[in-house]
Design a protein around this motif. Structure first.
Motif, short mmCIF file in Angstrom:
data_model
loop_
_atom_site.label_atom_id
_atom_site.label_comp_id
_atom_site.label_asym_id
_atom_site.label_seq_id
_atom_site.Cartn_x
_atom_site.Cartn_y
_atom_site.Cartn_z
N SER A 21 13.58 -3.58 -31.30
CA SER A 21 12.34 -3.35 -31.34
C SER A 21 12.20 -2.26 -29.97
O SER A 21 12.86 -2.05 -29.17
N PRO A 22 11.05 -1.72 -30.25
CA PRO A 22 10.80 -0.51 -29.53
C PRO A 22 10.64 -0.70 -27.80
O PRO A 22 11.04 0.16 -26.99
N ASP A 23 10.16 -1.99 -27.54
CA ASP A 23 10.06 -2.32 -26.13
C ASP A 23 10.90 -2.93 -25.51
O ASP A 23 10.98 -3.73 -24.74
N LEU A 74 13.39 -5.95 -20.93
CA LEU A 74 14.55 -6.57 -20.46
C LEU A 74 14.56 -6.05 -19.12
O LEU A 74 15.05 -6.96 -17.98
N GLY A 75 14.26 -5.16 -18.79
CA GLY A 75 14.28 -4.45 -17.51
C GLY A 75 13.25 -5.41 -16.40
O GLY A 75 13.54 -5.35 -15.22
N LYS A 76 12.34 -5.83 -17.05
CA LYS A 76 11.50 -6.95 -16.09
C LYS A 76 12.04 -8.27 -16.10
O LYS A 76 11.45 -8.97 -15.35
N VAL A 77 13.20 -8.52 -16.66
CA VAL A 77 13.76 -9.83 -16.49
C VAL A 77 14.30 -10.16 -15.28
O VAL A 77 14.21 -11.30 -14.68
N SER A 101 13.41 -14.77 -25.75
CA SER A 101 12.40 -14.27 -26.42
C SER A 101 12.90 -12.93 -26.84
O SER A 101 12.17 -12.48 -27.71
N LEU A 102 13.97 -12.41 -26.35
CA LEU A 102 14.59 -10.88 -26.69
C LEU A 102 15.68 -11.00 -27.56
O LEU A 102 16.24 -9.85 -27.71
N ARG A 103 16.24 -12.14 -27.68
CA ARG A 103 17.57 -12.10 -28.46
C ARG A 103 17.12 -11.54 -29.78
O ARG A 103 16.18 -11.85 -30.47
N ASN A 104 18.41 -10.95 -30.21
CA ASN A 104 18.11 -10.31 -31.65
C ASN A 104 17.02 -9.25 -31.71
O ASN A 104 16.38 -9.17 -32.91
N LYS A 105 16.63 -8.64 -30.66
CA LYS A 105 15.37 -7.71 -30.63
C LYS A 105 15.58 -6.37 -30.29
O LYS A 105 14.73 -5.68 -29.77
N GLU A 106 17.15 -6.08 -30.32
CA GLU A 106 17.39 -4.84 -29.67
C GLU A 106 16.68 -3.71 -30.32
O GLU A 106 16.59 -2.55 -29.77
#
Lengths: 521, 521
Positions: free
Chosen positions: B455-457, B462-465, B448-453
């Motif tokens: 994005s503001p959050d 990522l820190g919660k992963v 869900s976070l790939r290619n979203k670097e």
């Protein structure tokens, strides 16, 4: 001996495993990996471990505690170096040679669990404690987070709680430290931190001269601690003791006042319950009064004597201990759970221990873990990795119950009493004083010196007796007992009977053997 | 299971022994002695020990290192408390119940020797080292005098000598300490004593403000040590590191000059070879130049990285270490000999260690012993009783040879390299940096976070992963790996592969498992 058969198996297993590893498909096997070989392999190692355990069981457990075997196999250092092949070399050595080393090491080591080892403040080989120690070694974890030591975090807490209840505290804190010296150093550090919290950041440079008090009979770790903690050994004021080695509260009070009048700052009194040489117990009630009056931290170094708390007959020796701020208590001494097991106990309930020692390393003590962080107790310690020292005590306690431990303590004191009475009945044994605890200090006056106390060289000659007897017993391997000079007293023996396997016959043997070894002196 | 038969034997043996004890003629048997009973008896205890060893062998050695078994059996603290009967009570418990406890304890503990335990800087279960540990436990002596530890005094000397030779020293001194933190504290104390010998007696109060330097990536024990030794954490100056976590010598030089200009006294630089998080190695040559210029003690905390000295391929990482004054090197980490085994090594040949730490207790270190007193090495230590930490390393070294140890080190580095290459080929794994050593630090970016670097959050999310993946792996018991935030970087994993049993398949499993555990994230 089916060792050669085992070794054949080692070789075939090794070949098989090595072959299997080499065949793993697609694995970019470096020369390093290919070289690995026999010693890594699980099954081979397990065979070795089982063979070694048989040797341990037979030589280091059974024979090592058997009266028909020697307590020690004395060898001069240079001879021992020739006998043992200690050199570490490039190449590994075969399994049978390694097992031979294990046997030699055990044979040439002192058998501290032997019923005739009276040399140290520990002896005996409790099988339940040893089981706990082997499990701790096999599990090999570090007692810093619940994550890697879940059982042992809870277990340490329970063991410390139980020990505190014998001190007389309903609440408090604590931690196992690697030995009584470091426990005592923690007491110095906590007392200093409580009085001057800024010391953690600013150091002692910014503070007035700090002073601690302890008796002249106290353990040397107070001196070592004062040096290590930057306080300085000159700032350890030695309080006088009475003729039984107990701290004199009036002298303490007097010395505190003197230090204060000089503008220095006393912050801790370290009392001793069970001094190293005489086994003396400082009068805690009187000292606690002095500490209260001057608002000083009261530490009790009960490394040796703490185990008397388990006995309803003997716990009066530590009367007043519940008024202490901190206590050092080493079950590896009198209770014989095995080195090291030293509890540092605190009355504090304000997280002083953690505030004083914590460094909050984020790689160990993450704040976003999925469990209750109060169980990550490692930051209470000055160590990072910390061995599991609670299991051996816990398992022995479970096996014996508090009552069984009490019985052991009572038995030790009974044995000491028996020896005292016997010594009084025999010529040559001369008590330094009636023992208060387990330490039985005495001179042995050999035949040639009897009734010559008024001769001018009596004491000089008597001082040379103990080293000769000691040398003879060690070369014979029949038993071991310590001696030392002390104050203005020439060498005397300090007999310690803590091994629960000791019988009256061992005590008679001890007395007879001293007589035998000294009959021509 | 022949446990019930064993138990019948326990009971009958116990009765027999108790009977015999009671019959000893003329023995003034106190109630305490009569009460003793089952748990003291040798044969009963030996049966228990043998049964327990079988359990250890099966559960804590074989199953605990078997990929078909879990790495951990997660349980919430409150649940674990309910499952384990931790309470210590008045009465002892029967042998079968105790053996049940042993099984539960092992089952519910983390298996740090498991090939999928990547959580700490130690892992694996070397059978030779474990043998050495079991022998040490059974012999239970204290490493302070030749009298009670003849073999181990000579062995410690030989092991330290060999370790020093890998540092590059032909002579020197040293001692095993209970962990790297205390070894590092000894370095602080020795450097201080060498510069200001009067500190031992006078303390820091009489001295100028003393200052030590270490990098911002160094281990927290330097901070803990500064607090404990009375130096103060404010007087630990953190030197900047470059983008790979290595100390910048120019910044060190600059900060030393600044401290001097303020009238304070620098006395030690603590460098790190193998930092805890990144595994970075400080540039020793450049730092040694700075230390020489300013006459400062150079300490190398190589607790983690020191074992690379054994590898001709990798020892360049510690180039210049022979110029150090002292070195901390923990074979219990990379070499996996078992907690604790921490060598504090010194270049000094002037007895500085003993002069700094000695208290000359007459009851241990008598001066009229019948053997050469240089073999009573205990006064070099800040401890009194001290565990035997050399045997486990010695036996493993004998088994593998220096070459075998080298192979292990090389293999560990090969494995790390393999993982790096695999991570580069897989989506989602994002290296923090190319690893210099074993520490492999990476973020796992879930689908869900790939290619979203952009994005503001992104970073917050990522820190919660990592905590979620960690929780899932522990609850599943499939593997363990550590994570932490660091500086301004959000939580990332730190993968450590030191277990010599790890194969390429375990590494593939590790990568696959991270992907599996995070597939819905």
């Amino acid at each position: 001996m089916n060792l050669s058969r085992s070794l054949c198996r080692f070789v075939s297993i090794t070949r098989k495993h090595l072959g299997r590893n080499l065949l793993l498909k697609g694995f970019p096997l470096s020369p390093a990996m290919a070289r690995e070989g026999s010693t890594l392999q699980r099954d081979t190692g397990d065979e070795f471990l089982k063979e070694a355990f048989k040797i341990v069981m037979e030589e280091a457990v059974q024979n090592a505690t058997d009266r028909n075997h020697k307590v020690c196999e004395w060898m001069e250092p240079e001879d021992l170096k020739r006998v043992l092949d200690l050199n570490l070399r490039s190449e590994g050595e075969p399994q049978d040679v390694l097992l031979g080393y294990c046997k030699d090491i055990i044979r040439l080591s002192v058998k501290t669990g032997h019923p005739r080892f009276f040399n140290q403040q520990f002896s005996g080989l409790d099988r339940h404690a040893l089981t706990g120690r082997i499990i701790s070694e096999a599990l090999n974890t570090s007692q810093y987070t619940y994550e890697v030591a879940p059982v042992f975090v809870l277990m340490e807490d329970e063991v410390l709680r139980t020990m505190r209840s014998f001190v007389g505290w309903k609440a408090g804190d604590g931690i196992f430290c690697p030995g009584g010296s470091i426990s005592n150093m923690c007491a110095l550090n906590l007392a200093r931190f409580q009085r001057f919290p800024q010391c953690k950041e600013k150091g002692l440079h910014a503070l007035p001269r700090l002073v601690v008090f302890t008796s002249q009979e106290s353990h040397y770790s107070i001196q070592k601690g004062a040096a290590f903690l930057g306080i300085g050994t000159d700032n350890v004021i030695l309080v006088k003791t009475n003729d039984r080695g107990k701290m004199i509260p009036e002298d303490l009070d007097h010395k505190i006042q003197k230090v204060k009048s000089e503008g220095s700052v006393p912050f801790l009194v370290s009392t001793t319950c069970g001094t190293t040489v005489f086994g003396a117990f400082d009068p805690l009630e009187g000292i606690a009064d002095v500490c209260e009056r001057h608002s000083l931290w009261l530490h009790v170094d009960a490394a040796w004597g703490g185990s008397a708390l388990l006995s309803s007959r003997h716990r009066h020796l530590l009367k007043g201990i519940e008024r202490a701020d901190s206590v050092t208590w080493n079950p590896h001494k009198l209770l014989g759970v095995g080195l090291q097991c030293s509890a540092f106990l605190l009355r504090d309930t304000t997280q002083l221990l953690e505030r004083c020692h914590a460094a909050n390393a984020t790689y160990l003590f993450q704040t976003d873990k999925f469990y209750n962080l109060q169980y990550d107790t490692g930051d209470k310690s000055i160590q990072c990795g910390r061995r599991v020292d609670c299991l051996k005590l816990w398992l022995m306690w479970k096996a014996l119950g508090s009552k069984g431990l009490e019985t052991r303590v009572d038995r030790v004191l009974d044995h000491t009493r028996y020896l005292v009475e016997e010594m009084k009945r025999r010529e040559g044994f001369r008590l330094i004083m009636e023992p208060e605890f387990v330490n039985l200090c005495f001179w042995y006056v050999p035949p040639s010196l009897r009734n010559k106390e008024n001769s001018p060289d009596f004491w000089t000659r008597l001082g040379k007796v103990a080293p000769v007897i000691k040398e003879r017993m060690m070369k014979k391997g029949s038993m071991m007992v310590g001696y030392q000079p002390h104050g203005n007293m020439v060498n005397f023996f300090r007999q310690i009977v803590v091994n629960p396997e000791v019988t009256k016959e061992d005590l008679d043997f001890f007395l007879d053997e001293i007589e035998r070894l000294a009959e021509d002196l």
